[in-house]
Write a protein that holds these residues in place. Structure first.
Motif, short mmCIF file in Angstrom:
data_model
loop_
_atom_site.label_atom_id
_atom_site.label_comp_id
_atom_site.label_asym_id
_atom_site.label_seq_id
_atom_site.Cartn_x
_atom_site.Cartn_y
_atom_site.Cartn_z
N GLN A 146 0.83 -1.20 0.00
CA GLN A 146 0.00 0.00 0.00
C GLN A 146 0.87 1.26 0.00
O GLN A 146 0.57 2.24 -0.70
N LEU A 147 1.96 1.23 0.76
CA LEU A 147 2.86 2.37 0.79
C LEU A 147 3.53 2.58 -0.56
O LEU A 147 3.67 3.72 -1.03
N ARG A 148 3.95 1.49 -1.20
CA ARG A 148 4.57 1.62 -2.52
C ARG A 148 3.57 2.17 -3.55
O ARG A 148 3.93 2.97 -4.41
N THR A 149 2.31 1.72 -3.44
CA THR A 149 1.28 2.24 -4.35
C THR A 149 1.08 3.74 -4.14
O THR A 149 0.94 4.50 -5.11
N LYS A 150 1.06 4.17 -2.88
CA LYS A 150 0.89 5.59 -2.59
C LYS A 150 2.09 6.38 -3.10
O LYS A 150 1.93 7.50 -3.63
N GLN A 186 3.99 5.63 -5.65
CA GLN A 186 3.86 5.72 -7.10
C GLN A 186 2.81 6.76 -7.50
O GLN A 186 3.01 7.51 -8.46
N SER A 187 1.70 6.79 -6.76
CA SER A 187 0.66 7.78 -7.05
C SER A 187 1.18 9.19 -6.83
O SER A 187 0.93 10.10 -7.64
N LEU A 188 1.92 9.39 -5.74
CA LEU A 188 2.49 10.70 -5.47
C LEU A 188 3.50 11.10 -6.53
O LEU A 188 3.57 12.27 -6.94
N ALA A 189 4.28 10.12 -6.99
CA ALA A 189 5.26 10.41 -8.04
C ALA A 189 4.57 10.83 -9.33
O ALA A 189 5.01 11.77 -10.02
N LYS A 190 3.45 10.16 -9.65
CA LYS A 190 2.69 10.54 -10.85
C LYS A 190 2.08 11.93 -10.69
O LYS A 190 2.05 12.71 -11.65
#
Length: 409
Positions: free
Chosen positions: A174-178, A180-184
């Motif tokens: 979940q942290l990695r997904t967040k 990645q979302s923040l990076a996008k």
């Protein structure tokens, strides 16, 4: 010089192992000399010495890399499991109070490694605990009827491993997904800032060009009166008219943005007709071949025509490099989407620049790819997409997809 950071996964693991080695050494010496425990001091010190050598070798091996590969991290954690298992077997086995430390490599793996590597580390820790439990002497098992207690410890360890693998892995994912979302989001924000800067520069340039263009038009009129038969006047007049049309188009688009936040619909047939007219003015030598023309309604956004015209202009410029004159346009409807493909007969697109074109500014012989960046931004704002690819027989093919809208009128 060491390249990896203490904040990296390998840096934290090596730092933690260094601290663990010091703690192990202190605990062994304290148990041997202060707590009067029956522990074989020499074998334990030999194992700690080997572990220290392995730690030094690991630091030297990773000193020139900023981060370790997942397989490398897995091997490092497996080595930790092996060293802990040997030390525990020499100091009481499963009855040792620190046997639960075997769960630490699993926690580290769950946070830093993919799931398949986490399962390997978890299985190795379970096997290590099982080995320690199976090789524990009978004196420990029957002393004060502790057999049931040690079995409970084993069951508790298995349950703890299961909880750690399921919960910590899910939280790490979940942290990695967040992240990645923040990076996008950050990437999109940076791109929007670049587009705003380009828009401001374009508006300023348009405003500054209006007066010089008016002066040039006056000089052109005077030249036309003095030299009405001069052959260059016709070409000059066409160029000036194109500049005036572009300025008027820019002003009209600006006014449309000011007047309304939402737009209606326009037919794809009218879009293609307008594109054909604009291309005839800007690139009269190019022939547009339209096949499979399908009619539908899409958003009447003022930036749609300029975005599509940029793509056609790139196709025309690519054709000029190979002295080609034909641009193939196909329009069709697929699953509620208008798909427009534009194929040129140019040299094609450099594969090294293919993924970056339209997303970032790419320097090339013909420019910076800025027009394609703006086209991408306009199409994506309309919830569409642009795809670039090279053709086997032709040059490059640009496929544009836009959602179809219902005409509510």
């Amino acid at each position: 010089m060491i390249s990896f950071s203490p904040q990296s996964a390998i840096g934290r693991l090596l730092l933690l192992r260094t601290i663990a080695i010091l703690i192990q050494l202190l605990l062994v010496l304290a148990s041997a000399f202060w707590f009067d425990k029956s522990i074989e001091l020499l074998p334990v010190l030999i194992v700690i010495a080997f572990e220290s050598c392995f730690q030094l070798f690991s630091v030297l091996a990773y000193r020139k890399t900023s981060e370790a590969a997942p397989s490398g991290m897995m091997l490092q954690l497996l080595a930790d499991v092996i060293f802990m298992t040997i030390l525990l077997s020499l100091s009481g086995g499963a009855s040792n109070a620190f046997v639960s430390m075997l769960i630490i490599p699993i926690v580290i793996a769950a946070v830093t490694l993919p799931s398949q590597f986490v399962l390997i580390i978890s299985l190795s820790s379970l096997i290590a605990y099982g080995y320690l439990f199976a090789t524990m002497g009978g004196n420990h098992m029957h002393h004060m009827d502790m057999e049931l207690h040690f079995k409970g410890m084993w069951a508790n360890f298995v349950l703890s491993v299961f909880i750690v693998v399921m919960v910590v892995m899910a939280m790490a994912k979940q942290l990695r997904t967040k992240e990645q979302s923040l990076a996008k989001v950050r990437e999109k924000q940076l791109k929007n800032e670049q587009l705003i800067a380009l828009g401001s520069a374009a508006a300023q340039a348009t405003h500054q060009l209006a007066t010089p263009l008016g002066n040039i038009n006056l000089l052109f009129e005077e030249l036309k009166e003095d030299y009405p038969e001069h052959p260059a006047l016709e070409d000059m007049g066409k160029a000036i008219n194109i500049c005036k049309e572009q300025l008027e188009l820019f002003r009209a688009q600006t006014e449309r943005f000011k007047s309304s936040d939402s737009f209606g619909v326009q037919s794809t047939a009218s879009i293609l007709e307008e594109l054909e007219t604009l291309m005839a003015l800007q690139f009269p030598e190019q022939n547009l071949t339209m096949d499979d023309v399908a009619d539908a309604d899409v958003s009447d956004d003022p930036m749609l025509i300029p975005a599509l015209l940029n793509v056609l202009s790139n196709a025309a410029q690519a054709n000029n490099k190979t002295n080609s004159k034909e641009i193939i346009i196909k329009s069709k409807i697929e699953k509620g989407t208008w798909v427009l493909s534009i194929t040129d007969h140019g040299p094609g697109i450099d594969p090294k620049k293919m993924e970056r074109l339209g997303h970032t500014i790419v320097k090339s012989e013909s420019g910076l790819g800025m027009a394609l960046v703006l086209s991408h931004a306009s199409i994506e704002r309309l919830k569409g997409a642009i795809q670039l690819e090279n053709q086997y027989q032709y040059g490059a093919k640009t496929t544009i997809s836009l959602p179809i809208k219902e005409n509510k009128l």
